[in-house]
Design a protein around this motif. Structure first.
Motif, mmCIF file in Angstrom:
data_model
loop_
_atom_site.group_PDB
_atom_site.id
_atom_site.type_symbol
_atom_site.label_atom_id
_atom_site.label_comp_id
_atom_site.label_asym_id
_atom_site.label_seq_id
_atom_site.Cartn_x
_atom_site.Cartn_y
_atom_site.Cartn_z
ATOM 1 N N VAL A 77 0.837 -1.207 0.000
ATOM 2 C CA VAL A 77 0.000 0.000 0.000
ATOM 3 C C VAL A 77 0.869 1.253 0.000
ATOM 4 N N ARG A 80 -2.003 -2.402 -5.590
ATOM 5 C CA ARG A 80 -3.049 -2.670 -4.607
ATOM 6 C C ARG A 80 -3.796 -3.963 -4.948
ATOM 7 N N THR A 133 -3.857 -7.313 -2.573
ATOM 8 C CA THR A 133 -5.110 -7.875 -2.068
ATOM 9 C C THR A 133 -5.263 -9.332 -2.485
ATOM 10 N N TYR A 189 -10.459 -2.958 -7.238
ATOM 11 C CA TYR A 189 -9.592 -1.960 -7.863
ATOM 12 C C TYR A 189 -9.813 -1.866 -9.366
#
Length: 703
Positions: free
Chosen positions: A535, A554, A558, A586
Motif C-alpha cells: 500500500v 493494490r 489484495t 480496484y
C-alpha cells in the motif's frame, strides 16, 4: 644565595655505593613490565639501607620554622639523608623553595596548610606526603621517587603539578588493598598538571578538581589492587569526577580498573590515546610486573566512564581498549573514535553506551570491534554518524532508538550480529543498509527495526545482506531506494513513502517483484502476509502521478492477502469471484464487461428462442377461442401492444431496475431449462451489480 643542607654519607658498602651512583647518574633506562616497555628513571632500590646519613626531622622542622619566622627567601636543598622521625610543617609559611634530593623519609611528612613557593622531591623514598590545604605558588614536583602510600593534595592550591617516573609499591607485599596513589580532590591548579611515566598500584583521584590549564596523564600503569588473594572491593583506578579543565589528555595508560570522568567539564579538548583498561592483578612471584590472570572472584567493573561530561571542543578516542565505554548524557562539540576496541570478559561488558549523548557536529566511530551493544539511543547528533570497523570484525548490536541525526548515517564494512534498532529515530539524511556487510537478526528474528522512525532517504537495496526481518511499522520515509532481486523480509504497518528510487521506481513490474519477494513470509506455516508495504509503495506511485501503477500494486497485494486467508471458501471461491469480476475492488470496470457479456448471451438466447415467448396479456395471447396462441413470431400482436425485441428483453433480464417493458409484456413459455437459464442470468447480473457497487464504493473509501 641558595641555602643547602647536605650530608656527606659514609660509604659502608662500596659495591652498593657504586650501584647507587651509577643509577643516579644514568637517570633514563628501559625497563620492561606489564603490557609494554617504556623508559623510566632507574634509581637504587629503596628497600635496601643505602649510604644515607641520618637526620632528625625535628631539627629540619625547627630550622625551617626559624627561617620562616625570619622571612628569609631563596632555595633550601636537602640531599642524601635518611630523615628520621616525622617532618611536620603544619601551617608553616615558607618564603623559599623546598627541595629534597636522594632523601629517605622514615615517616610520612606532613605539609598540611603549608604556604610556600614550591616543594620538589627527586629520587626520594616517601611513605606518603600530605599537602591538604597547602598553597604553593609555583607548584609541587615529584620525580623518580618510590612511594608507598599517597601523594595527597586535597583542597590545595598549586601553581603547577608535575609527578614523573615514580613507582608506588608495598615493600611488605601486603596482599590486601590499601589506599595509595595520588589524591587531588577539590584542589585548584593554576598552571599545567602532568603525571607521567609512573608505575602505580594505587589510584589517581581528582574529584571536583579545577585544572585551569589542563592535565596530562601520560605513560602510566595504574592499578588499585595488588595482592594475589585480594578480597577488598576495588575502586576506580582513575577517578576524576566533576573536574574542570581546559583540556584532558590521556595517553599510553594501562589501567587495571575503571577510569571515571563523570560530570567532567572540558573547555577545549578531550583526547584519550592508547588507553588500555583491563581486569588484571599483580603477581608477587614475578617481581613488580603484571600477571595477565583474570581474577574470577572479583567482579570488578572496568569502564571508561564519561557520563554527563561536557567538552566544548573536540573529543578524540584513539587506540583505546576498554571492556565498556559510557558516554551517557555527555555533551561534546565533535567526537571521533579511531581504532577503539570495546570487549570484556563478562556478558555484561563489551558495550559502548552513549544514550542521550549530544554531539553538535559529526560523530565518527572507527572501531576495531564492539562485542556488545553500540548504543546511541536518544542521542542528538548535529552532523553525520560515521561507523566503520576493521575487516572481519563486528558489532554485537546497534541501537539508535529515538536518536536524532541531522546528517547521514554512513556505514563502511560494518557487521552487526544481533540487529539494528532505530525505532522512533529521526534521520534527516540518508540511511543506507547496502553499506552494511551483514545484519543479523535479534532474538525475535528482526534485523532492522525502524518502527515510527522518520528517515529522509532509506536505501534498502536488495536486502541480500539482511538475514532477518526489516520492520517499518508507522515509519515515514522521504525517499525509498530498493532494488531487485530481493532476499530479505519486509514487515510494516502504516508505512509512509513520499518518493521512490531505484529499480522499483522504474517499472511497476519491478516494484511488484521486489514487494513479492520482500513481503512473503519465510515461514509458510503461519500463512502471514504483510500488505502494508504494498500500500505504501502504491501510494508513492500514485503520488508521482502513476495511478495505474498504484492500482496494480493494490490489486496484487489484495490477491495475495486473500490467498492466505484462513477459510477455504474465502481463499478459493470468493477470492476468484472478486478477482475476475471486480479486480478485488480496484478494477470495478470488470463487472461492466461481465454484464455486457451476460447481456449479449441473454440477447442471443432470447432471439433464438423467440417462438417460446408469448404476451403476458391473456386477451392478446388468445384473442378468440378458434385462434392459436400468439407468440413473438406468429400472428402479429394488436396495434398498441409492444412488439417483442430480444435485445431489450435481455436488458430487462440483466439490468432489471432499468425496466424497458419487455419483461412485463412478454414471458417465456418454453421448457424448464430455458426459464432456469434466464433466472440464472438474472441472478448473476444482480451479483455483478452488487459487486460493482461494492467495488466502486470500497475503492473510493480507501482513496
Amino acid at each position: 644565595m641558595p641555602l643547602e643542607i647536605r650530608s656527606t654519607p659514609t660509604v659502608r658498602d662500596p659495591q652498593w655505593a657504586d650501584a647507587f651512583e651509577s643509577a643516579r647518574n644514568s637517570p633514563r633506562a628501559v625497563l620492561g613490565w606489564g603490557w609494554r616497555e617504556k623508559p623510566v628513571n632507574a634509581v637504587a632500590d629503596p628497600r635496601y639501607d643505602g649510604p644515607l646519613e641520618p637526620l632528625d626531622a625535628s631539627q629540619l622542622r625547627d630550622e625551617l620554622r626559624a627561617r620562616a619566622a625570619a622571612g628569609e627567601v631563596g632555595q633550601l636543598v636537602l640531599s642524601g639523608v635518611h630523615l628520621t622521625g616525622q617532618l611536620d610543617l603544619l601551617d608553616v609559611r615558607l618564603g623559599h623553595d623546598l627541595t629534597f634530593i636522594n632523601v629517605r623519609f622514615e615517616n610520612p611528612p606532613a605539609f598540611v596548610g603549608l604556604t610556600g613557593t614550591s616543594v620538589h622531591f627527586d629520587n626520594c623514598w616517601i611513605p606518603s606526603a600530605n599537602f591538604d590545604g597547602a598553597t604553593l605558588s609555583r607548584g609541587l614536583y615529584v620525580s623518580a621517587s618510590w612511594i608507598i602510600g599517597t601523594i595527597q593534595t586535597v583542597r590545595a592550591e598549586l601553581g603547577e603539578l608535575r609527578i614523573s617516573d615514580c613507582t608506588w609499591y608495598d615493600e611488605h607485599l601486603d596482599p590486601e588493598c590499601a589506599d595509595r596513589g595520588i589524591e587531588l580532590s577539590s584542589a585548584r591548579i593554576a598552571g599545567r598538571s602532568r603525571i607521567e611515566g609512573c608505575r602505580s598500584t594505587g589510584r589517581i583521584v581528582a574529584n571536583t578538581t579545577r585544572f585551569e590549564s589542563g592535565i596530562d596523564l601520560v605513560d602510566l600503569e595504574v592499578s588499585c589492587c595488588r595482592g594475589p588473594v585480594c578480597t577488598t572491593p576495588r575502586h576506580a583506578a582513575i577517578e576524576m569526577g566533576g573536574i574542570n579543565a581546559a583540556y584532558l589528555y590521556v595517553a599510553l595508560v594501562f589501567a587495571d580498573g575503571e577510569c571515571r570522568f563523570p560530570g567532567a567539564r572540558i573547555t577545549e579538548s578531550l583526547v584519550i590515546q592508547e588507553l588500555s583498561i583491563e581486569r588484571e592483578r599483580y603477581d608477587p612471584t614475578s617481581g613488580y610486573g603484571i600477571a595477565r590472570e583474570l581474577d574470577e572472584q572479583l567482579d570488578a567493573p572496568c569502564t571508561l566512564d564519561l557520563r554527563e561530561s561536557r567538552v566544548d571542543g573536540r573529543a578524540e578516542f584513539v587506540d583505546t581498549i576498554a571492556p565498556t565505554i559510557d558516554l551517557s548524557r555527555a555533551r561534546v562539540s565533535s567526537a571521533r573514535f579511531e581504532s577503539v576496541t570495546v570487549a570484556g570478559d563478562r556478558p555484561s561488558e563489551g558495550s559502548l553506551v552513549a544514550t542521550e549523548v549530544e554531539v553538535e557536529k559529526a560523530l565518527v566511530l572507527t572501531m576495531t570491534s564492539v562485542r556488545g551493544t553500540l548504543d546511541l539511543s536518544q542521542g542528538r547528533i548535529g552532523g553525520d554518524l560515521q561507523l566503520s570497523l576493521d575487516e572481519h570484525r563486528s558489532i554485537g548490536s546497534l541501537r539508535l532508538a529515538d536518536a536524532h541525526i541531522a546528517g547521514d548515517i554512513r556505514i563502511s564494512d560494518a557487521r552487526v550480529q544481533r540487529g539494528v534498532d532505530a525505532s522512533a529515530a529521526a534521520i534527516a539524511g540518508a540511511f543506507d543498509l547496502t553499506e552494511f556487510t551483514t545484519i543479523g537478526a535479534d532474538d525475535d528474528g528482526v534485523a532492522l527495526k525502524l518502527d515510527e522512525a522518520v528517515v529522509g532517504t532509506l536505501r534498502l537495496g536488495d536486502l541480500g545482506n539482511v538475514t532477518g526481518e526489516v520492520r517499518l511499522h508507522r515509519a515515514e520515509v522521504g525517499l525509498l531506494d530498493a532494488r531487485t532481486p530481493v532476499n530479505g523480509r519486509l514487515a510494516s504497518r502504516q508505512l509512509t513513502v513520499e518518493v521512490l528510487d531505484g529499480s522499483i521506481a522504474e517499472d511497476v513490474d519491478h516494484a511488484r517483484e521486489w514487494l513479492d519477494a520482500a513481503t512473503v513470509d519465510a515461514r509458510p506455516k503461519t500463512g502471514e502476509f504483510w500488505i502494508q508495504p504494498w500500500v505504501a509503495i502504491a501510494d508513492a506511485f500514485e503520488r508521482s502521478g502513476r495511478d495505474s501503477g498504484g492500482r496494480r500494486l493494490r490489486f496484487e497485494a489484495t490477491d495475495r492477502l486473500y490467498a492466505r486467508r484462513r477459510w477455504l471458501f474465502s481463499r478459493t471461491v470468493w477470492r476468484w469471484v472478486t478477482k475476475v469480476t471486480i479486480g478485488h475492488g480496484y478494477y470495478s470496470q470488470f463487472a461492466i464487461l461481465w454484464l455486457v457479456a451476460l447481456w449479449l448471451g441473454a440477447t442471443l438466447l432470447t432471439a433464438v428462442a423467440a417462438p417460446m415467448f408469448t404476451p403476458t396479456d391473456h386477451d392478446v395471447a388468445v384473442p378468440t377461442a378458434s385462434t392459436r396462441t400468439v407468440t413473438a413470431v406468429s400472428t402479429p400482436v394488436p396495434e398498441g401492444y409492444p412488439a417483442f425485441f430480444a435485445p431489450l428483453y435481455a436488458v430487462d433480464v440483466v439490468l432489471s431496475p432499468i425496466g424497458t417493458g419487455q419483461a412485463e409484456a412478454w414471458r417465456p413459455s418454453g421448457p424448464w431449462w430455458f426459464d432456469a437459464t434466464l433466472t440464472l442470468i438474472k441472478l448473476m447480473s444482480w451479483g455483478l451489480l452488487g459487486l460493482f457497487i461494492t467495488g466502486v464504493s470500497g475503492l473510493l473509501g480507501r482513496r
